[in-house]
Design a protein around this motif. Structure first.
Motif, PDB file in Angstrom:
ATOM      1  N   PRO A 110      -2.278  -7.302 -14.029  1.00 15.67           N
ATOM      2  CA  PRO A 110      -1.910  -7.490 -13.230  1.00 15.67           C
ATOM      3  C   PRO A 110      -1.180  -8.219 -12.953  1.00 15.67           C
ATOM      4  O   PRO A 110      -0.900  -9.371 -12.330  1.00 15.67           O
ATOM      5  CB  PRO A 110      -2.205  -5.999 -12.164  1.00 15.67           C
ATOM      6  N   LEU A 111       0.460  -7.954 -12.650  1.00 18.70           N
ATOM      7  CA  LEU A 111       1.520  -8.899 -11.988  1.00 18.70           C
ATOM      8  C   LEU A 111       2.448  -8.975 -10.977  1.00 18.70           C
ATOM      9  O   LEU A 111       2.685  -7.480 -10.362  1.00 18.70           O
ATOM     10  CB  LEU A 111       1.820  -9.514 -12.932  1.00 18.70           C
ATOM     11  N   LEU A 112       1.765  -9.328  -9.810  1.00 15.52           N
ATOM     12  CA  LEU A 112       2.840  -9.335  -8.938  1.00 15.52           C
ATOM     13  C   LEU A 112       3.682 -10.523  -7.981  1.00 15.52           C
ATOM     14  O   LEU A 112       3.325 -11.416  -8.618  1.00 15.52           O
ATOM     15  CB  LEU A 112       1.623  -9.004  -7.856  1.00 15.52           C
ATOM     16  N   GLY A 113       4.512 -10.125  -7.188  1.00 11.61           N
ATOM     17  CA  GLY A 113       6.455 -11.200  -6.710  1.00 11.61           C
ATOM     18  C   GLY A 113       6.694 -10.752  -6.337  1.00 11.61           C
ATOM     19  O   GLY A 113       7.647  -9.549  -6.535  1.00 11.61           O
ATOM     20  N   ASN A 114       7.541 -11.387  -5.639  1.00 10.12           N
ATOM     21  CA  ASN A 114       9.321 -11.241  -5.312  1.00 10.12           C
ATOM     22  C   ASN A 114       9.832 -12.065  -5.392  1.00 10.12           C
ATOM     23  O   ASN A 114      11.119 -12.538  -4.825  1.00 10.12           O
ATOM     24  CB  ASN A 114       8.304 -11.464  -3.479  1.00 10.12           C
ATOM     25  N   SER A 126     -17.090   0.482 -12.080  1.00 12.11           N
ATOM     26  CA  SER A 126     -16.006   0.797 -13.039  1.00 12.11           C
ATOM     27  C   SER A 126     -14.775   0.130 -11.944  1.00 12.11           C
ATOM     28  O   SER A 126     -14.188  -0.190 -10.876  1.00 12.11           O
ATOM     29  CB  SER A 126     -15.777   2.517 -13.162  1.00 12.11           C
ATOM     30  N   TYR A 127     -13.600   0.038 -13.144  1.00  7.36           N
ATOM     31  CA  TYR A 127     -13.015  -0.865 -12.541  1.00  7.36           C
ATOM     32  C   TYR A 127     -11.076  -0.267 -13.787  1.00  7.36           C
ATOM     33  O   TYR A 127     -10.851   0.322 -14.219  1.00  7.36           O
ATOM     34  CB  TYR A 127     -12.386  -2.092 -13.685  1.00  7.36           C
ATOM     35  N   LEU A 128     -10.379  -0.333 -12.135  1.00 10.43           N
ATOM     36  CA  LEU A 128      -9.511   0.804 -12.856  1.00 10.43           C
ATOM     37  C   LEU A 128      -8.839   0.138 -11.373  1.00 10.43           C
ATOM     38  O   LEU A 128      -8.369   0.150 -10.520  1.00 10.43           O
ATOM     39  CB  LEU A 128      -8.783   2.823 -12.311  1.00 10.43           C
ATOM     40  N   VAL A 129      -6.885   0.232 -12.053  1.00 12.42           N
ATOM     41  CA  VAL A 129      -6.000  -1.288 -11.898  1.00 12.42           C
ATOM     42  C   VAL A 129      -4.737  -0.011 -11.767  1.00 12.42           C
ATOM     43  O   VAL A 129      -4.362  -0.041 -13.209  1.00 12.42           O
ATOM     44  CB  VAL A 129      -5.529  -2.532 -11.960  1.00 12.42           C
ATOM     45  N   GLU A 130      -3.700   0.122 -10.699  1.00 11.07           N
ATOM     46  CA  GLU A 130      -2.454   0.749 -11.602  1.00 11.07           C
ATOM     47  C   GLU A 130      -1.251   0.092 -10.726  1.00 11.07           C
ATOM     48  O   GLU A 130      -1.900   0.042  -9.503  1.00 11.07           O
ATOM     49  CB  GLU A 130      -3.100   2.742 -10.814  1.00 11.07           C
ATOM     50  N   GLN A 131      -0.493   0.438 -11.332  1.00 10.57           N
ATOM     51  CA  GLN A 131       0.669  -0.606 -10.307  1.00 10.57           C
ATOM     52  C   GLN A 131       1.633  -0.009 -10.415  1.00 10.57           C
ATOM     53  O   GLN A 131       2.037   1.185 -11.694  1.00 10.57           O
ATOM     54  CB  GLN A 131       1.105  -0.744 -10.885  1.00 10.57           C
ATOM     55  N   GLN A 132       2.393   1.152  -9.330  1.00 11.60           N
ATOM     56  CA  GLN A 132       3.517   1.713  -9.645  1.00 11.60           C
ATOM     57  C   GLN A 132       4.762   0.995  -8.855  1.00 11.60           C
ATOM     58  O   GLN A 132       5.043   0.106  -8.620  1.00 11.60           O
ATOM     59  CB  GLN A 132       3.830   2.673  -8.296  1.00 11.60           C
ATOM     60  N   LEU A 133       6.041   1.098 -10.444  1.00 12.50           N
ATOM     61  CA  LEU A 133       7.245  -0.281 -10.190  1.00 12.50           C
ATOM     62  C   LEU A 133       7.866   0.611  -9.560  1.00 12.50           C
ATOM     63  O   LEU A 133       8.658  -0.029  -9.031  1.00 12.50           O
ATOM     64  CB  LEU A 133       7.808   0.742 -11.799  1.00 12.50           C
ATOM     65  N   TYR A 134       7.781   1.882  -8.366  1.00 15.54           N
ATOM     66  CA  TYR A 134       9.558   2.068  -8.237  1.00 15.54           C
ATOM     67  C   TYR A 134       9.490   1.047  -6.713  1.00 15.54           C
ATOM     68  O   TYR A 134       9.766   0.732  -6.158  1.00 15.54           O
ATOM     69  CB  TYR A 134       8.842   3.329  -7.955  1.00 15.54           C
ATOM     70  N   ASP A 135       7.894   1.685  -5.680  1.00 19.19           N
ATOM     71  CA  ASP A 135       8.108   0.979  -4.417  1.00 19.19           C
ATOM     72  C   ASP A 135       6.912  -0.438  -4.851  1.00 19.19           C
ATOM     73  O   ASP A 135       7.039  -1.109  -4.404  1.00 19.19           O
ATOM     74  CB  ASP A 135       7.274   1.691  -3.620  1.00 19.19           C
ATOM     75  N   ALA A 136       6.895  -1.269  -6.483  1.00 19.77           N
ATOM     76  CA  ALA A 136       5.953  -2.797  -5.915  1.00 19.77           C
ATOM     77  C   ALA A 136       4.515  -2.341  -5.481  1.00 19.77           C
ATOM     78  O   ALA A 136       4.261  -3.149  -5.252  1.00 19.77           O
ATOM     79  CB  ALA A 136       7.032  -3.528  -6.421  1.00 19.77           C
ATOM     80  N   THR A 137       4.221  -1.347  -6.011  1.00 20.84           N
ATOM     81  CA  THR A 137       2.178  -1.568  -5.124  1.00 20.84           C
ATOM     82  C   THR A 137       1.558  -1.327  -6.787  1.00 20.84           C
ATOM     83  O   THR A 137       1.807  -0.863  -6.892  1.00 20.84           O
ATOM     84  CB  THR A 137       3.035  -0.157  -4.377  1.00 20.84           C
ATOM     85  N   THR A 195      -2.589  -3.192  -2.621  1.00 20.47           N
ATOM     86  CA  THR A 195      -1.558  -4.525  -2.278  1.00 20.47           C
ATOM     87  C   THR A 195      -0.546  -4.612  -2.547  1.00 20.47           C
ATOM     88  O   THR A 195       0.230  -3.793  -3.478  1.00 20.47           O
ATOM     89  CB  THR A 195      -2.910  -5.762  -3.151  1.00 20.47           C
ATOM     90  N   TYR A 196       0.358  -5.439  -2.160  1.00 21.73           N
ATOM     91  CA  TYR A 196       2.112  -5.751  -2.960  1.00 21.73           C
ATOM     92  C   TYR A 196       2.308  -7.438  -2.117  1.00 21.73           C
ATOM     93  O   TYR A 196       2.026  -7.957  -0.776  1.00 21.73           O
ATOM     94  CB  TYR A 196       3.257  -4.605  -2.194  1.00 21.73           C
ATOM     95  N   VAL A 197       3.795  -7.563  -2.860  1.00 23.24           N
ATOM     96  CA  VAL A 197       3.993  -8.882  -2.367  1.00 23.24           C
ATOM     97  C   VAL A 197       5.175  -8.650  -1.499  1.00 23.24           C
ATOM     98  O   VAL A 197       6.324  -8.014  -2.574  1.00 23.24           O
ATOM     99  CB  VAL A 197       4.295 -10.083  -3.676  1.00 23.24           C
ATOM    100  N   SER A 198       5.690  -8.547   0.107  1.00 23.32           N
ATOM    101  CA  SER A 198       6.583  -8.397  -0.220  1.00 23.32           C
ATOM    102  C   SER A 198       7.448  -9.243  -0.007  1.00 23.32           C
ATOM    103  O   SER A 198       8.156 -10.059  -0.807  1.00 23.32           O
ATOM    104  CB  SER A 198       6.348  -8.507   1.615  1.00 23.32           C
TER     105      SER A 198
END
Length: 762
Positions: free
Chosen positions: A62-66, A118-129, A145-148
């Motif tokens: 999973p990738l996060l960034g600003n 168990s492992y689950l990571v979900e990313q919402q594209l609309y608010d980048a969360t 989590t999010y990167v502001s």
């Protein structure tokens, strides 16, 4: 979040109405709901810990960034690791294998009781969360989590459900043996300065710096504070969430980046973080409203928005373009030193941004290239004797750094490059003269889609420098210009008339001429530039399997078993399109049929849009694009492909061109799109500085609107063929004109800021 999970094609009638009549708050909210409904259909899910991290190339995490700082999530539930890198944190030294982007550090979140969860990571594209949930027996831990997008902060909110409590610890650590490769003599480690510590107030911090034996010193820092913890230890209990905040900075953003990050996390009150979250959500809301599409293939549509999410997450630092694997460097040194490879890799990530109306993400590219002008001038004069020209080698880095420059290290361990004439003077060219012309591609795309005078003034010195080089380098033989001593592929030294260079030189000459007219300068040069574009050699041809196809060079390489250089004069050079000579279009079709490079190791990002530009069968394109979209990790990176962010341009660029095209000075809607597939789009940006919105329903165009930013002349192919069309012209909320049009093509003058609606007459 307001979200429609099951939704068909979203019509753009409302969007068209807004363009026509202005946009009040209620209407703007409705438009935002349209974008949100489309995008939040697509949740990105990871159901097992990533396996390809740390890695020297693209990761599966999973990738996060600003656009400044990137965070990649690794590890199993009990040992989460957040890898942190920055676009502006490199070792900067102009020498082969001495300059590359770096790992800043890691956030290590340890909760031993979750082993086996168990492992689950979900990313919402609309608010980048991003939300993670780890469940074991009757207990689960989750974090959001999010990167502001507006401050250089990572915010993580932890909570627990179930019985009892879970103890944990958070720590900052510097890259170690897993992240830094030390295999001399070919893989060297250069000493850095570094520190990890904790303040008396319980703020964890670390920093790294490269200040000795470099051309430009670099330093970056991060600091973390955990609620109710003085040493990183914490206890999670049901109903008692905890929050940790991590700040990032560098010597390019702060005079004292260490003090800066410590101070910012220390001052991160709940009220401040509430504002941070609000501004983060507003930034992403605005980002998605710049342009959007709705198509019936959910697989392709998901990859479309995932690609734009990834680009926004890694490309916003104006002076530091994102390296080849984005802002997600997890192992030093990345393949190809993670640099800006100028024989296509550094250009390709930006292809889709212009049509997607996301110019902010493209700005770092421009500044990266402008910083290379002095070195380009040097090589042009030193190698070819052409003063004022620009000739660039393959490897570039930030702030004018040349990542592949000849050095004693090259002389010792890569002498074969020198003996094979791949190195000229100090530059690693691999026989190619086309790198600088390739660098003009994105400048040309943005210029023609914006007609922005300030932008043209900034890039014109680069474009003119490249034109100056080719003007003097080309050999005039009889009535044609010939390119000698070039290379179509890396290492194919000395070939004549490579087809890529022929296309790129045509593109450069047209662009420099139009910029010259637009800016009112260098009038005396235009006739020569025009003469070159009209007299450069024709594209070489050959016969394969009984069909005429393009030849890769006139003398030298005739064909290549992979890559897509055989069609890059079509795209991205843009020299063949639907208005081209029918015989040339037939040869282009034959070549695409013969190549079939839909899942190419390097060039799918040019092959798909090239197929669109020549009007290849749209159903076939979509079948291949669906297969391409399925051939990815959950984060959107290509499976089994060593390259990174360049592949994110493929899907949005292809779809945009299929839905709306302004190539060859003619705006076409749904030009290469199956008529039996409903689709709509809002504000695709095309040549002429037009923002176009349209809808196709039941085989008919039901609405069409065009916003003219600069008041350029508009030529529009009648989407209703020869039927009469009713046009209305609006300026803000005022109707200026209403008239009936007829014919195959509508030619008209437009007004800056005016909107034009078209509908078939009753």
């Amino acid at each position: 979040m307001w979200c429609i999970k099951h939704i068909n094609i979203i019509v753009v009638s409302l969007a068209v109405s807004l363009l026509m009549t202005g946009c009040d708050r209620q209407q703007a909210n409705a438009l935002q709901k349209q974008a949100e409904a489309i995008i939040c259909k697509h949740t990105i899910r990871f159901t097992e810990p990533p396996k390809r991290i740390p890695n020297r190339n693209s990761v599966d995490a999973p990738l996060l960034g600003n656009g400044f700082t990137g965070v990649a999530l690794a590890g199993s539930p009990e040992a989460q690791t957040f890898y942190v890198a920055r676009n502006d944190f490199w070792r900067l030294k102009s020498a082969l294998d001495e300059s590359y982007p770096l790992v800043l550090g890691k956030i290590e979140l340890s909760m031993p009781d979750l082993e086996g969860a168990s492992y689950l990571v979900e990313q919402q594209l609309y608010d980048a969360t991003t939300t993670a949930r780890f469940t074991k027996e009757n207990r689960s831990v989750s974090y959001k989590t999010y990167v502001s997008a507006t401050e250089d902060l990572l915010v993580v909110e932890l909570e627990m459900d179930g019985e009892g409590s879970i103890e944990g610890h958070v720590n900052l650590s510097l890259p170690g043996e897993k992240e830094i490769i030390n295999k001399p003599p070919l893989e060297r480690v250069f000493p850095d300065e570094r520190e990890v510590g904790i303040t008396k107030e319980g703020v964890l911090y670390l920093w790294r710096a490269f200040e000795d034996s470099v051309d430009i010193p670099t330093k970056a820092a991060m600091a973390l504070r955990m609620d109710q913890s003085s040493d990183g230890s914490f206890v999670l209990e049901p109903g008692k969430p905890l929050r940790m905040v991590c700040a990032f900075s560098s010597n390019f953003k702060s005079n004292d980046c260490v003090s800066d990050v410590i101070g910012r996390v220390s001052d991160s009150s709940s009220s401040h973080l509430k504002e941070v979250k609000k501004h983060h959500q507003e930034w992403w809301k605005d980002y998605w409203q710049k342009s959007f599409v709705s198509i019936p293939d959910s697989v392709i549509e998901k990859q479309y928005y995932l690609s734009l999410y990834g680009t926004a997450s890694c490309s916003r630092d104006k002076e530091f373009a994102s390296p080849i694997f984005g802002t997600w460097i997890t192992r030093e040194r990345p393949n190809w030193n993670g640099d800006y490879h100028l024989n296509y890799n550094h250009m390709a990530p930006y292809y889709a941004l212009f049509s997607s109306n996301r110019l902010e993400q493209a700005e770092p590219y421009m500044n990266t290239m402008l910083a290379q002008i002095p070195r380009g001038n040097y090589y042009s004069e030193k190698i070819t004797g052409i003063p004022g020209g620009i000739l660039l080698p393959v490897g570039a880095g930030p702030l004018g750094i040349e990542t592949t420059r000849r050095s004693p290290f090259m002389d010792t361990y890569f002498k074969g490059w020198i003996d094979g004439n791949l190195v000229e003077d100090e530059g690693f060219f691999m026989g190619q003269k086309s790198n600088s012309a390739y660098a003009v591609v994105n400048m040309s795309m943005q210029f023609y889609r914006t007609w922005d005078k300030a932008y043209a003034q900034k890039v014109y010195p680069f474009v003119k420098g490249v034109a100056t080089f080719w003007e003097k380098y080309l050999a005039l033989e009889g009535d044609r210009y010939v390119i000698y001593n070039d290379a179509i592929h890396e290492g194919t030294v000395g070939t004549m008339n490579p087809i890529l260079s022929l296309g790129l030189v045509r593109m450069v000459m047209r662009t420099v001429s139009d910029m010259s007219v637009f800016l009112g300068i260098d009038k005396d040069k235009r006739e020569q530039w025009k003469f070159i574009s009209e007299h450069i050699s024709d594209y070489p041809l050959q016969e394969r399997d009984g069909k005429t196809v393009f030849r890769y060079t006139e003398k030298g390489v005739d064909w290549w078993g992979d890559n897509t250089l055989g069609i890059q004069h079509i795209y991205p050079a843009g020299q063949i399109g639907l208005n081209s000579d029918p015989e040339l279009l037939k040869i282009a079709h034959n070549t695409v049929d013969e190549m079939q490079r839909w899942l190419d190791f390097n060039g799918s990002n040019s092959f798909f849009p090239a197929a669109v530009r020549i009007g290849y069968d749209p159903d076939s394109i979509l079948v291949h694009l669906n297969a391409y979209s399925c051939h990815t990790y959950p984060n959107g990176f290509r499976l089994d492909n060593p390259h990174g962010i360049e592949n994110w341009s493929t899907v949005p660029n292809t779809i945009n061109e299929m839905l709306c095209m302004g190539h060859q000075d003619l705006v076409r809607v749904f030009p290469v799109w199956p008529r039996d597939k409903d689709a709509s789009f809002y504000q695709i940006r095309v040549e002429g500085a037009f923002l176009v919105s349209g809808e196709l329903k039941s085989g008919e165009v039901t609405s069409l609107a065009i916003l003219s930013e600069q008041g350029r002349p508009l030529s529009l192919l009648n989407p209703w063929k020869h039927k009469k069309v009713r046009m209305k012209v609006w300026q803000s909320d005022r109707l200026l004109e209403e008239k009936e049009l007829e014919g195959e093509i509508f030619h008209m003058e437009t007004l800056p800021g005016a909107s034009y609606s078209f509908i078939v007459s009753n």
